[in-house]
Motif scaffolding. Structure first.
Motif, short mmCIF file in Angstrom:
data_model
loop_
_atom_site.label_atom_id
_atom_site.label_comp_id
_atom_site.label_asym_id
_atom_site.label_seq_id
_atom_site.Cartn_x
_atom_site.Cartn_y
_atom_site.Cartn_z
N GLU A 128 0.82 -1.11 -0.12
CA GLU A 128 0.07 0.06 0.00
C GLU A 128 0.85 1.17 -0.02
N GLY A 129 2.10 0.92 0.61
CA GLY A 129 2.96 2.40 0.49
C GLY A 129 3.28 2.67 -0.98
N ILE A 130 3.51 1.85 -1.90
CA ILE A 130 3.76 2.13 -3.26
C ILE A 130 2.58 2.59 -3.78
N CYS A 131 1.37 2.22 -3.47
CA CYS A 131 0.25 2.95 -4.30
C CYS A 131 0.11 4.24 -3.58
N PRO A 139 -7.29 -0.38 -10.49
CA PRO A 139 -8.03 -0.52 -11.88
C PRO A 139 -9.30 -0.97 -11.99
N ASP A 140 -9.97 -0.13 -12.94
CA ASP A 140 -11.45 -0.26 -12.97
C ASP A 140 -11.67 -0.54 -14.28
N PRO A 141 -11.69 -1.88 -15.04
CA PRO A 141 -12.11 -1.94 -16.62
C PRO A 141 -13.20 -1.53 -16.99
N PHE A 142 -14.43 -1.69 -16.08
CA PHE A 142 -15.65 -1.24 -16.50
C PHE A 142 -15.63 0.15 -16.71
N ALA A 143 -15.17 1.02 -15.81
CA ALA A 143 -15.08 2.36 -16.13
C ALA A 143 -14.42 2.78 -17.32
N ALA A 229 -8.47 -7.18 -7.57
CA ALA A 229 -8.77 -8.21 -8.37
C ALA A 229 -9.76 -7.51 -9.55
N VAL A 230 -9.25 -8.17 -10.79
CA VAL A 230 -9.87 -7.41 -11.97
C VAL A 230 -10.46 -8.83 -12.81
N ALA A 231 -11.69 -8.72 -13.18
CA ALA A 231 -12.40 -9.75 -13.91
C ALA A 231 -13.11 -9.39 -15.16
N GLY A 238 -15.20 -6.06 -14.22
CA GLY A 238 -15.25 -5.37 -13.10
C GLY A 238 -14.22 -5.59 -11.98
N SER A 239 -14.02 -5.04 -10.87
CA SER A 239 -12.95 -5.14 -10.20
C SER A 239 -13.24 -4.79 -8.72
#
Length: 907
Positions: A128-131, A139-143, A229-231, A238-239
């Motif tokens: 989380e520190g890197i983020c 990532p949000d592929p739907f968006a 998670a990305v699906a 979705g994510s």
């Protein structure tokens, strides 16, 4: 169904289409009135939005006054795709220990809440520190797929030609030169000082119930992991994300600098965390570990490898602090440290790697000698270099090498990667295959060359612009004309030599070269570039004869010998040797004049090399060739090859000359002796290469090959002996490189650079003494008596400082600041900045004579006494214009209100 309302300034024929990245549907409707509603069917699969485009055309009445006959409009057709969103349920533990397995269960559901089988899922677990530092969002592929897209279909008709609406703008010619992009200048010592945690599952697929499972082995790490998670399933996406805390009941956080240098002395703070409900007395020990070589660190002046700290009492759910002192010994390498702690029934171990990199730049030098059957040659090995950085190479050849070994070495290790430098590094590989095997058999191994050339072609592709040309740096958008022709020349020669050059890279570039002839200006840069382009196209069997004829007319009376030489070569490869001979200038120039630092990069060295090339192709029996070749080699020996292009072009000319002048009398055998013992031998007049180095895998100053010997101690002697006829000779050259134990003295040659440390208010900091946590403005002041282009500044940091990078979230300052100055007085213009762990690299130019400055922000992060390396500046295309200064030491005092730099990893 969507009802589209259309309002037009007149009635007529309606051409209606639905478009996105393609034309989806079309209709033709008779529009009796200027307003109407047209229903449109919207099938599934149109994505988040499409565009309705309407054109209304009315008939021409020859009896009426001239009017507008076409109207056009477009409107967005928004489409609701929420039914394509996938929901991801993530089941993971709230907290785990380091170095354990992390199991993650996922379930994928569609918009109606039903499980989705066969969905593709990827899972990542990232610190989380890197983020947070990089402001990275899940990532949000739907968006992404649901976002509004621009209309990607162009509309065109000829109605505007019936009555032009406005005058067309004149096409502007492209301008050359661009310094935006990337470069690489790394520390020679690489270590895993910071171990980022970024784990990835690969592609998983859900079962019939919509479930998937991922397992990660969590390394030595404390903090928070973000599970992402990305699906996807067909057109559904979705994510989801969840946090997992990684911590140990007992933890030690040590605060080391990112690097250090030989001779540094610094303090390492420790914070001990007790995450249990029971207080206790903790034992901590620090062990210095050996790697391939002995550790470059020691505890103050002690020789022991293990330091045991006094026991520390730590309250329940509390923390305590400690520290210890470290000294860096007088050598470079990777330091490995293990910190162990134990308390009650708990224990904790942390492993640290620390690069100990030299505080001086690498230097290289070489020499020549001749051995005969009656007189062997003696060569001394280098002295005074930092242990672990030395490299030595000795070559024996039956023919003179005229500076080729030094040129190859220089091009192979030059640190920057612009268009010209990349091309200059690759060119000799395709031009010297036969001689190269005598100079450097490992470098000119066919597989190695092929890999390096293909990698170079990919790097060139990263600089290609939309018109087929090349920018100066990757990502640039403006083509550099001369650089484009130079790169095209390399690609043509590479293809002639049998290397695969992608048509997708080569053809647009050659087309770009043809377009250069449309420029009718008669300035020197334009004529030079066009003549060079004509030569390269003719070499590629694509001679532009009409353009060459026009160029010949424009060159009449021109004093630019290089343009005439290139045009002569163009006619030669176009099949007209007679015209080529006529174009050769009748008188040899003096090969003197100014050096150009941009545009066409003119230099006396390149002009001499071009003369040699032209004579070898057109008039190979010319009596001036031996003298020209020897003068060019002598210029290299006297360090007058002042740029990578100088070096490359000189090497091409010399290698061409040597190929046409075979040795008349070779030796029979040659051997190299070290302190009287044979270490290398060749028979039948073959070349001989012997390399030696410190054999330290932790030092990455240059590639020396797998067969390098261990460099002997200072004072050893090498002897070269040959056998053969009385007149036989062996030509010997050697290269030695390394980092001196002491930085070079201050020196200024046509440029002056000095460094100042200022506080955050811009006031000078006296006595080179800082306080831990203090912000520092590093001011780099330049002075020049004339404008200078393509300046490279390299400021190596002391280990106690760290650059405040403005590209990271939450950092102080803006990375580069300016004290209040009159901008007209600041001659330096910055084009490119690269911030590394241990140095700041800046590229720019002095716009005019005078003074200029660059200021960046750093922070004192480690208390101690550190070597302050010198700061240097040089012109990339005139290495004789350079400056180096500032070798000293700097102290960082521990802050009174922050004795230990520790933070709670749970927060």
């Amino acid at each position: 169904t969507s009802d589209v309302e259309i309002s037009s300034p007149f009635a007529g024929q309606l051409l209606l289409s639905v478009e996105a990245d393609d034309v989806l549907q079309t209709r033709v409707v008779e529009m009796a009135k200027s307003h109407m509603v047209v229903p449109i069917e919207v099938p599934a699969g149109y994505g988040a939005n499409a565009y309705v485009v309407a054109s209304v055309v009315r008939a021409v009445d020859p009896n009426a006054s001239w009017r507008t006959h076409r109207a056009i409009g477009a409107a967005t057709l928004p489409i609701d795709c929420s039914g394509n969103r996938l929901a991801i349920d993530i089941a993971a533990p709230i907290e785990i220990r380091p170095e354990r397995s992390l199991g993650i269960d996922l379930r994928i559901k569609d918009a109606r809440g039903k499980p989705v089988s066969g969905a593709a899922v990827t899972v990542a677990a990232v610190d989380e520190g890197i983020c947070a530092l990089t402001n990275f969002t899940t990532p949000d592929p739907f968006a992404f797929f649901d976002a509004k897209r621009a209309l990607c279909v162009g509309s065109a008709d000829i109605f505007s030609r019936l009555m032009p609406e406005e005058a067309r703008a004149q096409k502007q010619s492209a301008v050359g030169g661009d310094q935006s992009g990337g470069m690489a200048h790394h520390s020679p010592v690489s270590a895993k000082r910071v171990r980022p945690v970024a784990l990835w599952s690969g592609v998983l697929h859900t079962d019939a119930g919509g479930f998937a499972h991922a397992d990660f082995s969590v390394p030595q790490f404390v903090g928070k992991l973000r599970i992402m998670a990305v699906a996807s399933s067909d057109a559904q996406f979705g994510s989801g994300a969840k946090q997992v805390l990684v911590r140990s009941p007992l933890m030690v956080q040590s605060s080391w600098p990112r690097f250090c240098a030989p001779g540094d002395k610094f303090s390492v703070p420790l914070v001990l965390f007790n995450n249990t409900a029971i207080a206790g007395d903790a034992k901590i020990s620090i062990e210095l570990l050996d790697g391939p070589r002995s550790t470059p660190l020691q505890f103050e002046d002690k020789k022991e490898r293990v330091l045991a700290l006094p026991e520390i009492h730590v309250a329940a759910n509390g923390q305590a602090t400690a520290s210890f002192e470290i000294h860096a010994r007088d050598r470079a390498g990777v330091a490995r440290v293990r910190i162990s702690a134990s308390m009650n029934s708990e224990s904790y171990v942390e492993s640290v790697e620390l690069p100990v990199r030299p505080a001086s730049p690498m230097i290289a030098d070489g020499g020549y000698a001749v051995a005969t059957t009656g007189k062997p040659a003696l060569v001394s090995l280098p002295k005074g270099m930092l242990a672990g950085t030395e490299r030595f190479e000795l070559r024996v050849s039956p023919r003179p090498q005229l500076g080729l070994p030094e040129g190859l070495d220089y091009l192979d290790r030059y640190p920057y990667g612009c268009l010209e430098q990349t091309t200059s590094t690759l060119f000799p590989l395709v031009y010297l295959p036969d001689l190269g095997k005598e100079i450097s058999p490992e470098l000119f191994d066919r597989d190695h060359m092929n890999q390096k050339i293909q990698a170079g072609l990919w790097h060139l592709a990263s600089m290609q612009t939309s018109d087929g040309g090349f920018a100066m740096w990757p990502g640039g958008t403006q083509a550099w004309r001369w650089g484009t022709v130079y790169a095209a020349h390399f690609m043509v020669e590479a293809q002639i030599a049998g290397y695969a050059v992608p048509d997708s890279l080569r053809q647009p570039t050659l087309s770009c070269l043809k377009s250069l002839f449309a420029d009718g200006r008669d300035d020197q840069a334009t004529l030079q570039t066009q003549a060079y382009a004509a030569y390269v196209l003719a070499r590629a069997d694509m001679a532009e004869r009409p353009a060459m004829q026009r160029l010949e007319e424009r060159l009449k009376g021109s004093i630019d010998g290089e343009a005439r030489l290139h045009l002569a070569l163009a006619w030669l490869f176009a099949g007209r040797r007679d015209r080529a001979a006529e174009l050769l200038p009748r008188a040899m120039p003096a090969f003197q004049g100014s050096r150009q630092l941009s545009q066409t990069l003119d230099s006396p060295i390149r002009l001499r090399a071009t003369w040699i090339e032209a004579l070898l192709w057109i008039d190979p029996e010319n009596a001036a060739l031996p003298h020209l070749a020897q003068e060019l080699a002598d210029a290299g020996r006297h360090h007058q090859w002042l740029s990578t292009q100088d070096t490359a072009m000189a090497m091409l000319a010399i290698s061409h000359y040597l190929r046409q002048n075979k040795p008349t009398e070779s030796y029979e055998s040659a051997e190299i002796l070290l302190d009287g013992k044979t270490v290398a031998r060749s028979e039948k007049g073959g070349p001989l290469v012997w390399t030696a180095a410190s054999m330290d895998p932790e030092i990455h100053l240059a590639s020396i090959g797998p067969n390098a010997a261990v460099l002997p101690a200072d004072g050893s002697k090498l002897e070269v002996r040959i056998t053969g006829t009385r007149g036989a000779q062996a030509y010997i050259s050697w290269l030695q490189a390394g980092v001196p134990q002491h930085p070079p003295a201050d020196s200024d040659h046509g440029l002056k650079i000095r460094r100042k440390y200022l506080d955050e208010h811009g006031q000078p900091i006296g006595d080179q003494s800082l306080q831990s946590g203090q912000l520092v403005q590093v001011e780099l002041d330049l002075q020049s008596g004339a404008p200078l282009e393509n300046i490279v500044i390299e400021d190596l940091l002391p280990a106690g400082l760290e650059i405040e990078n403005p590209r990271l979230e939450g950092q102080a300052g803006d990375g580069q600041t300016k004290r209040p100055t009159n901008k007209d007085d600041d001659a330096f213009s910055c084009n490119r900045v690269e911030m590394r762990d241990d140095r700041m690299v800046v590229m720019g130019q002095m716009m005019h004579a005078g003074e200029g400055r660059f200021i960046y922000t750093a922070r004192a992060i480690t208390s101690g006494d550190f070597v302050l390396p010198p700061v240097s500046a040089q012109c990339m295309y005139d290495l004789g214009t350079s400056s180096i200064s500032g070798d000293a030491r700097i102290k960082v005092r521990r802050s009174n209100n922050a004795a230990v730099a520790g933070t709670d990893p749970q927060n």
